[in-house]
Design a protein around this motif. Sequence first.
Motif, PDB file in Angstrom:
ATOM      1  N   SER A 186      34.492  45.638  43.414  1.00  0.00           N
ATOM      2  CA  SER A 186      35.491  44.782  42.789  1.00  0.00           C
ATOM      3  C   SER A 186      36.891  45.323  43.029  1.00  0.00           C
ATOM      4  CB  SER A 186      35.225  44.637  41.288  1.00  0.00           C
ATOM      5  OG  SER A 186      35.254  45.889  40.655  1.00  0.00           O
ATOM      6  N   HIS A 188      41.207  44.037  41.562  1.00  0.00           N
ATOM      7  CA  HIS A 188      41.955  43.123  40.687  1.00  0.00           C
ATOM      8  C   HIS A 188      43.378  42.955  41.196  1.00  0.00           C
ATOM      9  CE1 HIS A 188      38.569  44.101  38.144  1.00  0.00           C
ATOM     10  NE2 HIS A 188      38.929  45.364  38.146  1.00  0.00           N
ATOM     11  N   GLU A 192      44.634  48.856  36.570  1.00  0.00           N
ATOM     12  CA  GLU A 192      43.767  49.138  35.427  1.00  0.00           C
ATOM     13  C   GLU A 192      43.676  50.639  35.228  1.00  0.00           C
ATOM     14  OE1 GLU A 192      39.843  47.532  35.676  1.00  0.00           O
ATOM     15  OE2 GLU A 192      39.468  48.355  37.654  1.00  0.00           O
ATOM     16  N   ARG A 217      44.568  53.003  38.281  1.00  0.00           N
ATOM     17  CA  ARG A 217      44.227  52.414  39.570  1.00  0.00           C
ATOM     18  C   ARG A 217      45.130  51.203  39.827  1.00  0.00           C
ATOM     19  NH1 ARG A 217      38.823  50.506  38.700  1.00  0.00           N
ATOM     20  NH2 ARG A 217      38.066  52.605  39.027  1.00  0.00           N
ATOM     21  N   HIS A 223      36.672  49.264  44.005  1.00  0.00           N
ATOM     22  CA  HIS A 223      35.889  50.149  43.133  1.00  0.00           C
ATOM     23  C   HIS A 223      34.542  49.503  42.863  1.00  0.00           C
ATOM     24  CE1 HIS A 223      38.557  47.683  40.636  1.00  0.00           C
ATOM     25  NE2 HIS A 223      37.686  47.756  39.652  1.00  0.00           N
TER      26      HIS A 223
HETATM   27 FE   LIG Z   1      37.865  47.106  37.562  1.00  0.00          FE
END
Ligand SMILES: [Fe+2]
Length: 314
Positions: A186, A188, A192, A217, A223
Amino acid sequence: MPRPHVEPYVDRDFGFKKMTLSGMPNGIQYKTLSMDTDNGAVTMTVQYDAGFSQPPGFSCSEYEFLLMEGSVTIGDQIWTKGSYFYVPAGVHMPKWSSKEGALALIFYNFGPPSFQESDADHDDADDRTQLKMINSYEGLDWMMTARRMPGVAPGCGVKPLRNDPKTGASTFLYCMVPGFWQDNISYHDVAEEAYHIWGTSWMMQFGNLPTGGYFWRPAYINHGCFASEKGILAIGRTDGDLHNHFHHDPFSNPKENAERAAAVYARQRPAMYKWILTQDHNHVPHDFENPDDHVDPMKSGPSQMIESDGSHWP
Ligand SMILES: [Fe+2]
């Protein structure tokens, strides 16, 4: 928030330092987990010495707080482990003390740690009604089904703690049950951050993250896959609305991931995508419901991307 990519980091590997920032009370030791060197925003593990005492006062920037061990007395109320606070900038708190000492996490979102003694809120304090003080261990139920789609694998539970209604930035406890696994990768569109309160999980890119493990991150970094043999308890945060982009290519880089995310956006919201493309680069969108907001994502966006060689982009 241009914080560098920190992952993995284990705070148990490092000692505490004595907090000596001007204005801060005595009796605080800290470990820096990540920092924005532009504005001083910082995430820290903090140890309050036994007998710690702090008079009533406020912080000049907002902060979030999670108590992991020990207790603190605020006013006449005793708060034990699992206590979570969101304190808006300039909102004053009663006297703090800790008879036995306490271990906590503290998140200064937009500025450096600060403390000003006061019996009242600052004249320009943020909205006091947003002040939140709860015990997240005792006062909330785990949500064991995905909060958003596409969602993470079964066996990852969440307790939402705070959600910024304008930016979608969120803070939450999360857990993985023993035997948890997820077999995809994943990334984003937002940064995060997470800290392991207890337990070890494994990730394909970064290996094992044990108790005291931490990461900040930036957006678009791969990840996963994930696994945890005995389960974990952690606190997670994002600096904008979290969307799970899942895939199975371990070699894609952040730029390719951003490209793919934009392609999905263009497919799913074509009118908005076209509108964005037709505006000049210096155009700052205006929100008629929040006319005082002047958010320029090119200058103050919630997160930044990072190149595969570690440099920042754009
Ligand atoms: Fe995540």
